[in-house]
Design an enzyme around this catalytic site. Sequence first.
Site, short mmCIF file in Angstrom:
data_model
loop_
_atom_site.label_atom_id
_atom_site.label_comp_id
_atom_site.label_asym_id
_atom_site.label_seq_id
_atom_site.Cartn_x
_atom_site.Cartn_y
_atom_site.Cartn_z
N LYS A 243 0.84 -1.20 0.00
CA LYS A 243 0.00 0.00 0.00
C LYS A 243 0.88 1.26 0.00
O LYS A 243 0.70 2.16 -0.79
CB LYS A 243 -0.91 -0.04 1.23
CG LYS A 243 -1.89 1.10 1.31
CD LYS A 243 -2.87 0.85 2.44
CE LYS A 243 -3.67 2.09 2.75
NZ LYS A 243 -4.65 1.88 3.80
N GLU B 23 10.53 -4.70 4.43
CA GLU B 23 10.60 -6.10 4.02
C GLU B 23 10.28 -6.22 2.52
O GLU B 23 10.99 -6.87 1.76
CB GLU B 23 9.59 -6.96 4.80
CG GLU B 23 9.92 -7.15 6.27
CD GLU B 23 9.29 -6.09 7.16
OE1 GLU B 23 8.97 -4.99 6.65
OE2 GLU B 23 9.14 -6.36 8.37
N GLY C 113 -5.06 -2.34 5.16
CA GLY C 113 -4.27 -3.48 4.68
C GLY C 113 -4.97 -4.81 4.91
O GLY C 113 -5.10 -5.63 3.99
N ARG C 114 -5.45 -5.03 6.13
CA ARG C 114 -6.04 -6.34 6.44
C ARG C 114 -7.45 -6.49 5.87
O ARG C 114 -8.09 -7.52 6.05
CB ARG C 114 -6.04 -6.57 7.95
CG ARG C 114 -6.72 -5.47 8.75
CD ARG C 114 -6.33 -5.55 10.21
NE ARG C 114 -6.79 -4.42 11.00
CZ ARG C 114 -6.17 -3.25 11.07
NH1 ARG C 114 -5.08 -3.04 10.37
NH2 ARG C 114 -6.64 -2.27 11.82
N GLU D 127 -5.18 -7.40 14.93
CA GLU D 127 -4.69 -6.08 14.55
C GLU D 127 -5.84 -5.06 14.60
O GLU D 127 -5.62 -3.89 14.86
CB GLU D 127 -4.07 -6.12 13.15
CG GLU D 127 -3.18 -4.93 12.85
CD GLU D 127 -2.42 -5.07 11.55
OE1 GLU D 127 -1.41 -5.79 11.53
OE2 GLU D 127 -2.82 -4.47 10.56
N HIS E 89 -4.57 -34.18 17.07
CA HIS E 89 -3.46 -35.03 17.52
C HIS E 89 -2.36 -34.20 18.16
O HIS E 89 -1.24 -34.67 18.31
CB HIS E 89 -2.91 -35.83 16.33
CG HIS E 89 -3.96 -36.73 15.76
ND1 HIS E 89 -4.10 -38.05 16.13
CD2 HIS E 89 -4.97 -36.48 14.89
CE1 HIS E 89 -5.13 -38.58 15.50
NE2 HIS E 89 -5.69 -37.64 14.75
N LYS F 195 7.69 -0.74 12.20
CA LYS F 195 8.26 -0.31 10.92
C LYS F 195 9.44 0.65 11.12
O LYS F 195 10.25 0.81 10.24
CB LYS F 195 7.18 0.35 10.06
CG LYS F 195 6.14 -0.66 9.56
CD LYS F 195 5.24 -0.10 8.50
CE LYS F 195 4.30 -1.18 7.99
NZ LYS F 195 3.46 -0.78 6.89
#
Length: 573
Positions: free
Chosen positions: A234, A240, A295-296, A381, A412, A537
């Site tokens: 965005k 990263e 973003g999410r 978030e 399990h 960030k």
Amino acid sequence: MPTNAKKSPRQKSTRAPRAPQGPSVPAWHVPPDRTKAWKSLTKLAKRAKGFDMRALFGRDPKRGAALSAEALGMHLDYSKNLVDREVMGALFALAAECGVARRAKAMFAGEHINTTEDRAVLHAALRAPKGTKIKVDGRDVVPDVHEVLGRMAKFAESVRSGAWRGHTGKRIRAVVNIGIGGSDLGPVMAYEALKDFTQRDISCRYVSNIDGEDFYEKTRDLDPEETLFVVSSKTFTTIETMTNAQTARAWTLAKLKDPKAVARHFVAVSTNAAEVSKFGIDTANMFGFWDWVGGRYSMDSAIGLSTMIALGPAGFGELLAGFRDMDEHFLKAPPRKNLPYLLALIGVWNRDFLGCETVAVLPYCQYLHRLSAYFQQLEMESNGKRVQLDGTPCRWQTSPVIWGEPGTNGQHAFYQMIHQGTSPVPCDFIAFAQPLHEIGSPATGMHHDILLANLFAQGEALAFGKTPAEVRAEGTPEWLVPHRTFPGNRPSNTLLCEKLSPRMLGRIIALYEHKVFVQGTIWRVNSFDQWGVELGKVLAKRIIPELSGPKPKPAHDSSTNALIAKYRAWRGR
Ligand code: G6Q
């Protein structure tokens, strides 16, 4: 999330500048603990400590059906929670007193409900059909959405058909999305979930981690001549993503040599045209979105470009239609039949009144193996906040920890703790009645029947447990009885859907988006900012130069200084 993208003159806000003390919270949006319903729920919670699921079901033989709701091919059974009709009544009253419906209208109308960033919250506009009018600061954004969708469709089609060629004339066989957080989790989850609907001769991969091993593993068997990178960010400033994108550029040019190759092997998804062209990507190959998409909440925006390449424009259209189905349901269905309301209210009850600290999301569907990670970001978030909209501390609990893995694998492993541990863990079981592939035989057993039998059995065992008397009746020696006893009364929801498809996935995701909205409204937090992420960030930027180059003066606490020194020593610096 701040963005460098400038607003076009037409987009300029027509709203009055904000007061220095910050925006006021509307009088109708009251803190939950000031409502009558909260007080009733506090009393009811004391009574609920004595609730026993066996007794609740025994008293009301129709409880299973009564505490279920169905819409859009989805059946939500919330009867295996520690609630009765009185508790549900008080929860519905809580939603009403907290102004959930009113705030939902404000969100869909483009009001700036993301107050700390002074933005509208309009992921719903991303799936609005052509012709709908949704205004942000006076501008109808639906034509913009469809303009981008149209460009995405053209591009996706050209990659799928082979019309789009790499620099040396070869077809694209691998699409690598580079992004992180909201620019990664949705696309990777959707690709995995809908793999059966994808064009299999193009594979999609997702690089997110700054750890170089991620890039290495995802690209080691790829041919740069046949690889297309989609750089999704965005802001186009996230370290990263930018580092991985530079590495991808170098990886591509190492083989293709010619800088012109970048135009054929890189496209961008961003709100920041200036940074995209600085990177060397032609803005003609940039797909935009807007600051009113968090973003999410962006997997159905241009951030879903890799999803569209995988599914095709029609499949992506189906996904959007699913989101839209749930938007309409959320706005129109009465709370008692409204799936997002029900999930949200049960969640508030478990979190704030029964003290549950986590929620396990347990899809009984291997295709949904990234769903829990996706919901983890969506919920934690959004609602992992400790102050109210007006900046005062929350006097109640907000987001629980969300976690999980697909069943039956989890059975399990960690289900032991869910059945017999000291902390109750409410579970959301998610499954589809029809498999995409009917595998097995009546002789050996049908996989899907065994899968679903496991799910139903888990919900049953969690709710009703196994009493010491039942354990004894099996002939268990007395000393072993406490170990083999299951306390029961452990809450769960079961969301049984007809069949997995792009449309159904859209419905499921929008269901949880709106669940988060309802909870955030009740908790009176801003579900749409992420200052905690912003901190991350900037933090590392200070330390990066201290890890290489001349030995830094110790500038941190004794622990951090020692870790930096150890790292340098083991790297021979
Ligand atoms: C999402 C968050 C966060 C964000 C990433 C990537 O709501 O803000 O996960 O999506 O930090 O940001 P960019 O897309 O700007 O690279």
